[in-house]
Motif scaffolding. Structure first.
Motif, PDB file in Angstrom:
ATOM      1  N   LEU A   4       3.814   3.555  -6.204  1.00 47.70           N
ATOM      2  CA  LEU A   4       3.104   3.674  -5.007  1.00 47.70           C
ATOM      3  C   LEU A   4       3.169   5.163  -4.609  1.00 47.70           C
ATOM      4  O   LEU A   4       2.352   5.749  -4.161  1.00 47.70           O
ATOM      5  N   LEU A   5       4.608   5.400  -4.133  1.00 51.40           N
ATOM      6  CA  LEU A   5       4.758   6.713  -3.587  1.00 51.40           C
ATOM      7  C   LEU A   5       4.160   8.055  -4.253  1.00 51.40           C
ATOM      8  O   LEU A   5       3.600   8.743  -3.709  1.00 51.40           O
ATOM      9  N   VAL A  70      -2.095  11.286   7.149  1.00 49.11           N
ATOM     10  CA  VAL A  70      -2.106  10.052   7.044  1.00 49.11           C
ATOM     11  C   VAL A  70      -1.415   9.598   5.752  1.00 49.11           C
ATOM     12  O   VAL A  70      -0.457   8.669   5.890  1.00 49.11           O
ATOM     13  N   LEU A  71      -1.685   9.967   4.758  1.00 43.92           N
ATOM     14  CA  LEU A  71      -1.062   9.499   3.492  1.00 43.92           C
ATOM     15  C   LEU A  71       0.319  10.103   3.474  1.00 43.92           C
ATOM     16  O   LEU A  71       1.092   9.442   2.989  1.00 43.92           O
ATOM     17  N   GLN A  72       0.688  11.428   3.992  1.00 46.30           N
ATOM     18  CA  GLN A  72       2.106  11.910   3.886  1.00 46.30           C
ATOM     19  C   GLN A  72       2.757  11.157   5.031  1.00 46.30           C
ATOM     20  O   GLN A  72       4.047  10.780   4.921  1.00 46.30           O
ATOM     21  N   GLY A  73       2.177  10.569   6.110  1.00 47.19           N
ATOM     22  CA  GLY A  73       2.939   9.531   6.994  1.00 47.19           C
ATOM     23  C   GLY A  73       3.141   8.255   6.345  1.00 47.19           C
ATOM     24  O   GLY A  73       4.443   7.847   6.589  1.00 47.19           O
ATOM     25  N   LEU A  74       2.388   7.673   5.536  1.00 44.97           N
ATOM     26  CA  LEU A  74       2.681   6.678   4.921  1.00 44.97           C
ATOM     27  C   LEU A  74       4.030   6.805   3.999  1.00 44.97           C
ATOM     28  O   LEU A  74       4.742   5.920   3.862  1.00 44.97           O
ATOM     29  N   SER A  78       7.771   4.720   4.416  1.00 46.75           N
ATOM     30  CA  SER A  78       8.014   4.124   3.365  1.00 46.75           C
ATOM     31  C   SER A  78       9.445   4.473   3.098  1.00 46.75           C
ATOM     32  O   SER A  78      10.304   3.716   2.663  1.00 46.75           O
ATOM     33  N   ASP A  79       9.776   5.585   3.256  1.00 47.32           N
ATOM     34  CA  ASP A  79      11.290   6.202   3.124  1.00 47.32           C
ATOM     35  C   ASP A  79      12.119   5.628   4.090  1.00 47.32           C
ATOM     36  O   ASP A  79      13.470   5.273   3.830  1.00 47.32           O
ATOM     37  N   LEU A  80      11.606   5.106   5.157  1.00 47.66           N
ATOM     38  CA  LEU A  80      12.572   4.736   6.348  1.00 47.66           C
ATOM     39  C   LEU A  80      12.905   3.211   6.344  1.00 47.66           C
ATOM     40  O   LEU A  80      13.834   2.868   6.723  1.00 47.66           O
ATOM     41  N   VAL A  81      11.699   2.770   5.168  1.00 44.71           N
ATOM     42  CA  VAL A  81      12.272   1.107   5.065  1.00 44.71           C
ATOM     43  C   VAL A  81      13.237   0.803   4.298  1.00 44.71           C
ATOM     44  O   VAL A  81      13.837   1.410   3.321  1.00 44.71           O
TER      45      VAL A  81
END
Length: 81
Positions: A4-5, A70-74, A78-81
């Motif tokens: 997904l990333l 926005v996509l880069q923010g997502l 997701s890296d923080l999770v």
């Protein structure tokens, strides 16, 4: 999750490239320096049409740039999770 990333990064790159191409189109729109002598001097279509074309391409580029951000923010979230 890594798949997904990768997809989000790829879509972000496509959006950024599309924004760059739209801004290139804005730069390539030629604006007339002078207007030829005409009977109707109040007609400004010779100037408004190219300016409107630039504005429309600039708006498209801004939308693509926002989508890429926005996509880069997502991806970053997701890296923080």
């Amino acid at each position: 999750m890594k798949d997904l990333l990768g997809i989000l990064n790829f879509l972000s790159a496509i959006c950024a490239f599309s924004a760059a191409m739209c801004w290139l189109k804005v730069a390539l729109v030629s604006l007339p320096a002078t207007m030829g002598l005409t009977v109707d001097m109040t007609n400004f279509d010779w100037l408004t049409k190219p300016v409107l074309e630039q504005a429309n391409w600039n708006k498209r580029a801004a939308y693509f740039a926002v989508a890429a951000a926005v996509l880069q923010g997502l991806v970053a979230a997701s890296d923080l999770v």
